[in-house]
Design a protein around this motif. Structure first.
Motif, PDB file in Angstrom:
ATOM      1  N   LEU A   1       0.820  -1.210   0.000  1.00 30.28           N
ATOM      2  CA  LEU A   1       0.000   0.000   0.000  1.00 30.28           C
ATOM      3  C   LEU A   1       0.851   1.256   0.000  1.00 30.28           C
ATOM      4  CD1 LEU A   1      -3.033   0.750   0.076  1.00 30.28           C
ATOM      5  CD2 LEU A   1      -2.814   0.968   2.553  1.00 30.28           C
ATOM      6  N   GLY A   2       2.126   1.126   0.384  1.00 33.72           N
ATOM      7  CA  GLY A   2       3.020   2.281   0.426  1.00 33.72           C
ATOM      8  C   GLY A   2       2.880   3.094   1.693  1.00 33.72           C
ATOM      9  N   VAL A   3       2.550   2.409   2.802  1.00 30.90           N
ATOM     10  CA  VAL A   3       2.416   3.098   4.089  1.00 30.90           C
ATOM     11  C   VAL A   3       3.199   2.319   5.138  1.00 30.90           C
ATOM     12  CG1 VAL A   3       0.129   4.003   3.496  1.00 30.90           C
ATOM     13  CG2 VAL A   3       0.318   1.839   4.755  1.00 30.90           C
ATOM     14  N   SER A   4       3.326   2.886   6.329  1.00 24.08           N
ATOM     15  CA  SER A   4       3.989   2.201   7.431  1.00 24.08           C
ATOM     16  C   SER A   4       3.018   1.213   8.073  1.00 24.08           C
ATOM     17  CB  SER A   4       4.456   3.212   8.479  1.00 24.08           C
ATOM     18  OG  SER A   4       3.326   3.819   9.097  1.00 24.08           O
ATOM     19  N   PRO A   5       3.524   0.194   8.799  1.00 23.51           N
ATOM     20  CA  PRO A   5       2.641  -0.743   9.496  1.00 23.51           C
ATOM     21  C   PRO A   5       1.707  -0.051  10.482  1.00 23.51           C
ATOM     22  CG  PRO A   5       4.845  -1.673   9.355  1.00 23.51           C
ATOM     23  CD  PRO A   5       4.936  -0.250   8.857  1.00 23.51           C
ATOM     24  N   SER A   6       2.193   1.011  11.130  1.00 18.78           N
ATOM     25  CA  SER A   6       1.324   1.722  12.070  1.00 18.78           C
ATOM     26  C   SER A   6       0.188   2.436  11.336  1.00 18.78           C
ATOM     27  CB  SER A   6       2.141   2.728  12.892  1.00 18.78           C
ATOM     28  OG  SER A   6       2.737   3.695  12.051  1.00 18.78           O
ATOM     29  N   ALA A   7       0.491   2.965  10.143  1.00 18.47           N
ATOM     30  CA  ALA A   7      -0.557   3.616   9.338  1.00 18.47           C
ATOM     31  C   ALA A   7      -1.582   2.581   8.877  1.00 18.47           C
ATOM     32  CB  ALA A   7       0.064   4.322   8.145  1.00 18.47           C
ATOM     33  N   LEU A   8      -1.109   1.372   8.554  1.00 13.85           N
ATOM     34  CA  LEU A   8      -2.030   0.305   8.157  1.00 13.85           C
ATOM     35  C   LEU A   8      -2.948  -0.045   9.322  1.00 13.85           C
ATOM     36  CD1 LEU A   8      -2.613  -1.925   5.878  1.00 13.85           C
ATOM     37  CD2 LEU A   8      -1.333  -3.426   7.399  1.00 13.85           C
ATOM     38  N   SER A   9      -2.377  -0.139  10.530  1.00 13.41           N
ATOM     39  CA  SER A   9      -3.170  -0.444  11.713  1.00 13.41           C
ATOM     40  C   SER A   9      -4.229   0.642  11.938  1.00 13.41           C
ATOM     41  CB  SER A   9      -2.264  -0.568  12.935  1.00 13.41           C
ATOM     42  OG  SER A   9      -3.020  -0.850  14.092  1.00 13.41           O
ATOM     43  N   HIS A  10      -3.844   1.913  11.703  1.00 16.06           N
ATOM     44  CA  HIS A  10      -4.791   3.027  11.848  1.00 16.06           C
ATOM     45  C   HIS A  10      -5.931   2.888  10.840  1.00 16.06           C
ATOM     46  CE1 HIS A  10      -6.276   7.089  12.561  1.00 16.06           C
ATOM     47  NE2 HIS A  10      -6.247   7.293  11.245  1.00 16.06           N
ATOM     48  N   LEU A  11      -5.612   2.493   9.604  1.00 19.52           N
ATOM     49  CA  LEU A  11      -6.646   2.308   8.593  1.00 19.52           C
ATOM     50  C   LEU A  11      -7.601   1.183   8.982  1.00 19.52           C
ATOM     51  CD1 LEU A  11      -4.523   2.728   5.338  1.00 19.52           C
ATOM     52  CD2 LEU A  11      -6.438   4.185   6.038  1.00 19.52           C
ATOM     53  N   MET A  12      -7.073   0.123   9.611  1.00 15.39           N
ATOM     54  CA  MET A  12      -7.927  -0.977  10.045  1.00 15.39           C
ATOM     55  C   MET A  12      -8.902  -0.514  11.135  1.00 15.39           C
ATOM     56  SD  MET A  12      -7.286  -3.626   8.192  1.00 15.39           S
ATOM     57  CE  MET A  12      -7.259  -2.317   6.961  1.00 15.39           C
ATOM     58  N   ARG A  13      -8.390   0.304  12.071  1.00 10.70           N
ATOM     59  CA  ARG A  13      -9.270   0.822  13.132  1.00 10.70           C
ATOM     60  C   ARG A  13     -10.348   1.729  12.532  1.00 10.70           C
ATOM     61  NH1 ARG A  13      -7.855  -0.498  18.096  1.00 10.70           N
ATOM     62  NH2 ARG A  13      -5.682  -1.074  18.563  1.00 10.70           N
ATOM     63  N   LYS A  14      -9.945   2.528  11.549  1.00 10.89           N
ATOM     64  CA  LYS A  14     -10.908   3.426  10.892  1.00 10.89           C
ATOM     65  C   LYS A  14     -12.007   2.611  10.218  1.00 10.89           C
ATOM     66  CE  LYS A  14     -11.245   6.971   7.300  1.00 10.89           C
ATOM     67  NZ  LYS A  14     -10.547   7.769   6.264  1.00 10.89           N
ATOM     68  N   LEU A  15     -11.624   1.541   9.516  1.00 12.63           N
ATOM     69  CA  LEU A  15     -12.605   0.704   8.829  1.00 12.63           C
ATOM     70  C   LEU A  15     -13.529   0.012   9.825  1.00 12.63           C
ATOM     71  CD1 LEU A  15     -13.565  -0.423   6.097  1.00 12.63           C
ATOM     72  CD2 LEU A  15     -11.916  -2.280   6.375  1.00 12.63           C
ATOM     73  N   GLU A  16     -12.960  -0.465  10.936  1.00  7.80           N
ATOM     74  CA  GLU A  16     -13.770  -1.110  11.956  1.00  7.80           C
ATOM     75  C   GLU A  16     -14.790  -0.141  12.545  1.00  7.80           C
ATOM     76  OE1 GLU A  16     -10.840  -4.578  13.772  1.00  7.80           O
ATOM     77  OE2 GLU A  16     -10.564  -2.507  14.436  1.00  7.80           O
ATOM     78  N   ASN A  17     -14.372   1.105  12.763  1.00  7.37           N
ATOM     79  CA  ASN A  17     -15.301   2.117  13.293  1.00  7.37           C
ATOM     80  C   ASN A  17     -16.408   2.411  12.286  1.00  7.37           C
ATOM     81  OD1 ASN A  17     -13.881   2.378  15.695  1.00  7.37           O
ATOM     82  ND2 ASN A  17     -12.596   4.055  14.917  1.00  7.37           N
ATOM     83  N   GLU A  18     -16.032   2.463  11.002  1.00  7.93           N
ATOM     84  CA  GLU A  18     -17.025   2.762   9.975  1.00  7.93           C
ATOM     85  C   GLU A  18     -18.043   1.638   9.807  1.00  7.93           C
ATOM     86  OE1 GLU A  18     -14.512   3.445   6.634  1.00  7.93           O
ATOM     87  OE2 GLU A  18     -14.255   5.586   7.020  1.00  7.93           O
ATOM     88  N   LEU A  19     -17.579   0.389   9.974  1.00  9.65           N
ATOM     89  CA  LEU A  19     -18.455  -0.762   9.764  1.00  9.65           C
ATOM     90  C   LEU A  19     -19.081  -1.283  11.054  1.00  9.65           C
ATOM     91  CD1 LEU A  19     -16.371  -2.808   7.151  1.00  9.65           C
ATOM     92  CD2 LEU A  19     -18.226  -1.190   6.732  1.00  9.65           C
ATOM     93  N   GLY A  20     -18.574  -0.810  12.190  1.00  9.02           N
ATOM     94  CA  GLY A  20     -19.108  -1.265  13.471  1.00  9.02           C
ATOM     95  C   GLY A  20     -18.834  -2.734  13.729  1.00  9.02           C
ATOM     96  N   ALA A  21     -17.644  -3.198  13.361  1.00 14.72           N
ATOM     97  CA  ALA A  21     -17.295  -4.612  13.536  1.00 14.72           C
ATOM     98  C   ALA A  21     -15.800  -4.736  13.794  1.00 14.72           C
ATOM     99  CB  ALA A  21     -17.665  -5.420  12.285  1.00 14.72           C
ATOM    100  N   THR A  22     -15.408  -5.785  14.521  1.00 18.84           N
ATOM    101  CA  THR A  22     -13.990  -6.070  14.749  1.00 18.84           C
ATOM    102  C   THR A  22     -13.505  -6.988  13.640  1.00 18.84           C
ATOM    103  OG1 THR A  22     -14.282  -5.887  17.147  1.00 18.84           O
ATOM    104  CG2 THR A  22     -12.284  -6.996  16.358  1.00 18.84           C
ATOM    105  N   LEU A  23     -12.602  -6.486  12.814  1.00 20.64           N
ATOM    106  CA  LEU A  23     -12.160  -7.227  11.634  1.00 20.64           C
ATOM    107  C   LEU A  23     -10.822  -7.921  11.827  1.00 20.64           C
ATOM    108  CD1 LEU A  23     -13.051  -4.531   8.934  1.00 20.64           C
ATOM    109  CD2 LEU A  23     -14.430  -6.494   9.665  1.00 20.64           C
TER     110      LEU A  23
END
Length: 287
Positions: free
Chosen positions: A26-48
């Motif tokens: 994706l061209g990002v750092s692992p911490s940025a990827l983790s942040h994107l996962m949290r953002k997606l989980e918040n948007e979908l209301g689910a733990t992915l």
């Protein structure tokens, strides 16, 4: 609507299974990827994803989402890439490093002269690419040719022969294989069994089969042999220029034929384009 970038990050994590590799793609750092996962989980209301100190792994809900998404982003990337390439003719080739540097690249000007409108994109890797899912038109693979779901054409079967700098045999009887016992053996890290196989076939032994000098690649081993560091076993095709120039010699010793070889492969699921057909035919007439 969920963020497309976050969904893309999730699809890469689901495909590769490792956060570090997904972040690199994706061209990002692992911490940025983790942040994107949290953002997606918040948007979908689910733990992915599970966060247990061993990286990011998919939960049951994450696996369900990944299954539903399928290869949607792969198809988007392929469509965008196809659009970018409109008006140009590209040939994307994946190959193994030794074949690329020692045989293919020195001969590619001949192919380019016959196909001047084809733009070559060449990638060398030890990894076996997925020709159905990845962005390559064809590949050169090393093996026995029994790969499922690909069209394969044998270019040549490998052999092993001894090559060394002329100075190492100066004053010695080049017909006597016993002189090898007084020379160092050069090994490639990925082909440590080559010398063992050759010595066994030749009925010889050598103390350097378990030690000796180890080089990262066969290309480096060839350079070390030219420098007079020791002897190598190699396919003659990979040192033809060095043999012609007199930088290396191949004594008339045992030649060991191997079951493995180099193959042109492509996915039959993809349309056989003019550049791919031309490259396949050129390879088969050039070897």
């Amino acid at each position: 609507m969920a963020s497309l970038r976050a969904l893309h990050a999730f699809s890469l994590l689901a495909r590769h299974g490792r956060a570090s590799l997904a972040a690199e793609k994706l061209g990002v750092s692992p911490s940025a990827l983790s942040h994107l996962m949290r953002k997606l989980e918040n948007e979908l209301g689910a733990t992915l994803v599970n966060r247990d100190g061993r990286g990011l792994t998919l939960t049951e809900e994450g696996q369900r989402l990944a299954l539903s998404m399928g290869d949607a982003f792969d198809r988007i990337e392929e469509a965008v890439d196809s659009f970018r390439r409109r008006g140009r003719t590209e040939l994307r080739i994946s190959t193994v490093s030794t074949f690329a540097t020692r045989w293919l690249i020195p001969r590619l000007p001949d192919f380019q002269a016959s196909q001047p409108d084809v733009e070559l994109l060449l990638s060398a890797s030890t990894r076996m690419v997925d020709l159905d899912r990845e962005n390559y038109d064809c590949a050169i693979r090393l093996g026995t040719g029994n790969w499922p779901s690909v069209e394969s054409h044998l270019l040549w079967k490998e052999h092993l022969a001894v090559a060394l700098a002329p100075g190492l045999l100066r004053g010695k009887d080049a017909t006597d294989t016993s002189v090898l016992s007084g020379l160092r053996l050069l090994h490639s890290a990925s082909r440590r069994g080559d010398w063992v196989r050759w010595l066994e076939e030749a009925g010889l032994s050598h103390s350097d089969t378990k030690s000796g000098t180890v080089l990262q690649s066969r290309d480096l081993a060839i350079q070390a042999a030219i420098a007079g560091m020791g002897a190598i076993v190699i396919d003659r095709r990979f040192v033809s220029q060095e043999l012609e120039a007199g930088h290396l010699i191949m004594p008339d010793w045992t030649l060991v034929e191997l079951e493995t070889g180099y193959w042109f492969v492509r996915s039959p699921a993809r349309t056989l384009t003019r550049p791919v057909a031309a490259f396949r035919d050129w390879l088969q007439t050039t070897v």
